[in-house]
Design an enzyme around this catalytic site. Structure first.
Site, PDB file in Angstrom:
ATOM      1  CD  GLU A  60      -0.932  -5.863   6.288  1.00 12.84           C
ATOM      2  OE1 GLU A  60      -1.059  -4.627   6.391  1.00 12.84           O
ATOM      3  OE2 GLU A  60      -0.609  -6.428   5.208  1.00 12.84           O
ATOM      4  CG  HIS A 120      -3.156  -3.389   3.746  1.00 12.77           C
ATOM      5  ND1 HIS A 120      -2.205  -2.861   4.582  1.00 12.77           N
ATOM      6  CD2 HIS A 120      -3.659  -2.353   3.036  1.00 12.77           C
ATOM      7  CE1 HIS A 120      -2.133  -1.560   4.391  1.00 12.77           C
ATOM      8  NE2 HIS A 120      -3.002  -1.220   3.460  1.00 12.77           N
ATOM      9  CB  CYS A 123      -1.004  -0.032   1.153  1.00 11.75           C
ATOM     10  SG  CYS A 123      -2.378   1.143   0.925  1.00 11.75           S
TER      11      CYS A 123
END
Length: 199
Positions: free
Chosen positions: A169, A167, A84
């Protein structure tokens, strides 16, 4: 921090945990250390991961540290993974531009391109600034796009640098596709970690 004489570096613990579970040793960096050359020489990272976070220009200390990390990575030909804001920083460092985008905050959308396979896939999205093909920096090429034409992944043509706008995660569980992507890109730097083993 408001009301205190504190400046904080912040990192989502899910990213560190993801890297650890994939066999890497994450070492968060401190943006207050100004002697970047000595700092990086002491740490000797095998790879660089630039995480998501605030916009470029909001925290000059972080911008300076990440610029130093990219200079170091270029000099040492280290793998870089930008997530990002991290992808935006790679593009910014290479002389590219950012522009406001709409419909990319707290949504899921489809991406397609050579990085994600011929059928494409759905990813999360948490950004209000983005990159179009015309905004790409020097020696960067787009490898995935959203349906509205925003660049969702890029690579450096000469160095092992990869940027993605989603993302990994933040997905629970982390998708197999993203685990493979990170392992493949950073794979040469993985540690042999024996988790839970006792002698």
């Amino acid at each position: 921090m408001a009301g205190r004489d504190e400046v904080r570096d912040a990192l989502d613990v899910h990213l560190s945990l993801l890297l650890w579970e994939l066999g890497f040793l994450p070492m968060p960096m401190a943006s207050a250390i100004n002697d970047h050359g000595e700092y990086l020489e002491a740490l000797m990272p095998d790879a660089v991961v630039l995480s998501g976070g605030n916009d470029i220009g909001q925290t000059p200390e972080r911008d300076c540290l990440e610029t130093a990390l990219l200079i170091h990575a270029a000099a040492c030909r280290l793998p870089v993974l930008g997530i990002c804001r991290g992808m935006q920083m790679i593009n910014h460092h290479q002389g590219g531009d950012l522009r406001p985008v709409s419909g990319h905050v707290a949504v899921r959308h489809r991406v397609s391109g050579s990085l994600v396979g011929t059928t494409g896939r759905e990813v999360n999205s948490y950004h209000d600034q983005g990159v179009l093909d015309a905004d790409l920096g020097n020696d960067l090429e787009a490898k995935a796009w959203s349906d509205d034409g925003a660049v969702e992944a890029l690579r450096h043509r000469n160095w092992p640098w990869l940027g993605i706008m989603w993302h990994p995660e933040r997905d629970s569980p982390v998708t197999e596709a993203d685990q493979r992507l990170i392992r493949r890109h950073l794979g040469g730097t993985a540690l042999s970690i024996s988790k839970g083993a006792h002698s």
